[in-house]
Design a protein around this motif. Sequence first.
Motif, PDB file in Angstrom:
ATOM      1  N   ILE A 197      32.467  12.232  -5.859  1.00 52.69           N
ATOM      2  CA  ILE A 197      31.870  12.350  -7.192  1.00 52.69           C
ATOM      3  C   ILE A 197      31.591  13.823  -7.463  1.00 52.69           C
ATOM      4  O   ILE A 197      30.925  14.499  -6.670  1.00 52.69           O
ATOM      5  CB  ILE A 197      30.559  11.544  -7.277  1.00 52.69           C
ATOM      6  N   SER A 199      30.344  16.623 -10.521  1.00 48.08           N
ATOM      7  CA  SER A 199      29.751  16.883 -11.833  1.00 48.08           C
ATOM      8  C   SER A 199      29.009  18.210 -11.742  1.00 48.08           C
ATOM      9  O   SER A 199      29.206  18.977 -10.782  1.00 48.08           O
ATOM     10  CB  SER A 199      28.816  15.733 -12.238  1.00 48.08           C
ATOM     11  N   GLU A 205      30.518  13.112  -1.385  1.00 45.07           N
ATOM     12  CA  GLU A 205      31.559  12.182  -0.967  1.00 45.07           C
ATOM     13  C   GLU A 205      31.008  11.185   0.036  1.00 45.07           C
ATOM     14  O   GLU A 205      29.978  11.436   0.688  1.00 45.07           O
ATOM     15  CB  GLU A 205      32.749  12.936  -0.379  1.00 45.07           C
ATOM     16  N   ILE A 295      28.446   2.728 -10.851  1.00 48.27           N
ATOM     17  CA  ILE A 295      28.981   3.304 -12.087  1.00 48.27           C
ATOM     18  C   ILE A 295      28.466   2.472 -13.258  1.00 48.27           C
ATOM     19  O   ILE A 295      28.666   1.251 -13.302  1.00 48.27           O
ATOM     20  CB  ILE A 295      30.523   3.291 -12.084  1.00 48.27           C
ATOM     21  N   ILE A 318      26.649   7.681 -13.413  1.00 45.60           N
ATOM     22  CA  ILE A 318      26.653   7.050 -12.095  1.00 45.60           C
ATOM     23  C   ILE A 318      25.228   7.136 -11.562  1.00 45.60           C
ATOM     24  O   ILE A 318      24.413   7.923 -12.049  1.00 45.60           O
ATOM     25  CB  ILE A 318      27.640   7.713 -11.106  1.00 45.60           C
ATOM     26  N   MET A 345      27.770  11.807 -16.349  1.00 45.03           N
ATOM     27  CA  MET A 345      29.155  12.187 -16.060  1.00 45.03           C
ATOM     28  C   MET A 345      29.954  12.439 -17.337  1.00 45.03           C
ATOM     29  O   MET A 345      31.166  12.643 -17.283  1.00 45.03           O
ATOM     30  CB  MET A 345      29.823  11.074 -15.251  1.00 45.03           C
ATOM     31  N   ILE A 351      35.456  11.302 -10.861  1.00 40.30           N
ATOM     32  CA  ILE A 351      35.347  10.525  -9.628  1.00 40.30           C
ATOM     33  C   ILE A 351      36.748  10.310  -9.082  1.00 40.30           C
ATOM     34  O   ILE A 351      37.674   9.938  -9.817  1.00 40.30           O
ATOM     35  CB  ILE A 351      34.662   9.159  -9.854  1.00 40.30           C
TER      36      ILE A 351
END
Length: 370
Positions: A197, A199, A205, A295, A318, A345, A351
Amino acid sequence: MADIRIKKYAQTLINYSLKVEKGNLVVIQGYPVAYPLVEACYEEIIKAGGHPYVILKHDLNEILLKEGSEEQLTYVSSISEEIVKRADKLLNIGGGNNTKYMSNIDPKKISTFNKARANVSKLQSERSAKGELNWTLCMYPTQSSAQEAGMSLREYEEFIYSACFLNDEDPVASWIKIRESQQHIVDYLNSKKHLRIVSKETDIEMDIESRIWMNSDGRNNFPSGEVYSGPIEDSVNGKIRFSFPGIYSGQEIEDIRLTFKDGIVVEATASKGQKLLEALIDIDPGARRVGEVAIGTNYNINRFTKNMLFDEKIGGTIHLALGKSYPLSGGRNTSAIHWDMLCDMRDGGEIYADGELFYKDGKVLDKVVR
């Protein structure tokens, strides 16, 4: 004149979310202010042939947490345990008179109080995983919650009914469509081994192989609109900055940043609420691990309201939860807490699953949901 949507709300909760059947013991917990929904649900349970039992919720724990001794804080009533042991269905209706009644409580006392009740929570999770108990959490629109969300009561009512698809002619049909749409995402992720992920100030991870992605379609949480799982406990690595305040027992923790190494939070900072943050992650060893990754997919929820029942479902976000895993997802982490925190996100978030980009700018790519 009563809002027809209250009746639709009750019908959907009892007949779709909980699937009440003849002979079921159905325990309803709700504040007095939520009486119209409590009454409507009671009636629907009777129509379904169930046995409703109502418990009125209150804000009196403030007195216990401020004045109680260590012995009183850790005392767990056998009655509360028996309810979880014996009920077939549990309906918890949120919405009280004051969302801030716990705001001035010592974080250590909150931690002690919640830790003592971990076994009751564990029992509920175990019975639910075995299919012996169904539970649903929902929200009744109140002035206090509306004010907390920065809305008028009418606006907040409309927000809740829209989030629950109660404005639709057939809310159950709408939730079935959501389930079908989310199942494409679930099927995709259940075939993957690794998740990353990315952002703003976030790059984290984790391994997800052998874990089960769940389709949250308005059964346990109402409203819902998310897919979630529990990552491999020692596989989480990287850093994450949560976009919105973390809310715990009415207290806000702002600008939370966590760093993970081999599954454990090794650094945790906040611009406001640092002491509460530290108290929460020190409740027990499991509180420093991720119990859930999810999510949000409910695009009827598009604003932060300081109520995680809605906020964690915001389409384009998320969330991670520190603490207890959901056993049905294959997660094995245990803790006295399950604390969700939210990352936006919608502006550049990505992702990757097994190195493949499948989600960008708040939306799952078409190749997944087709």
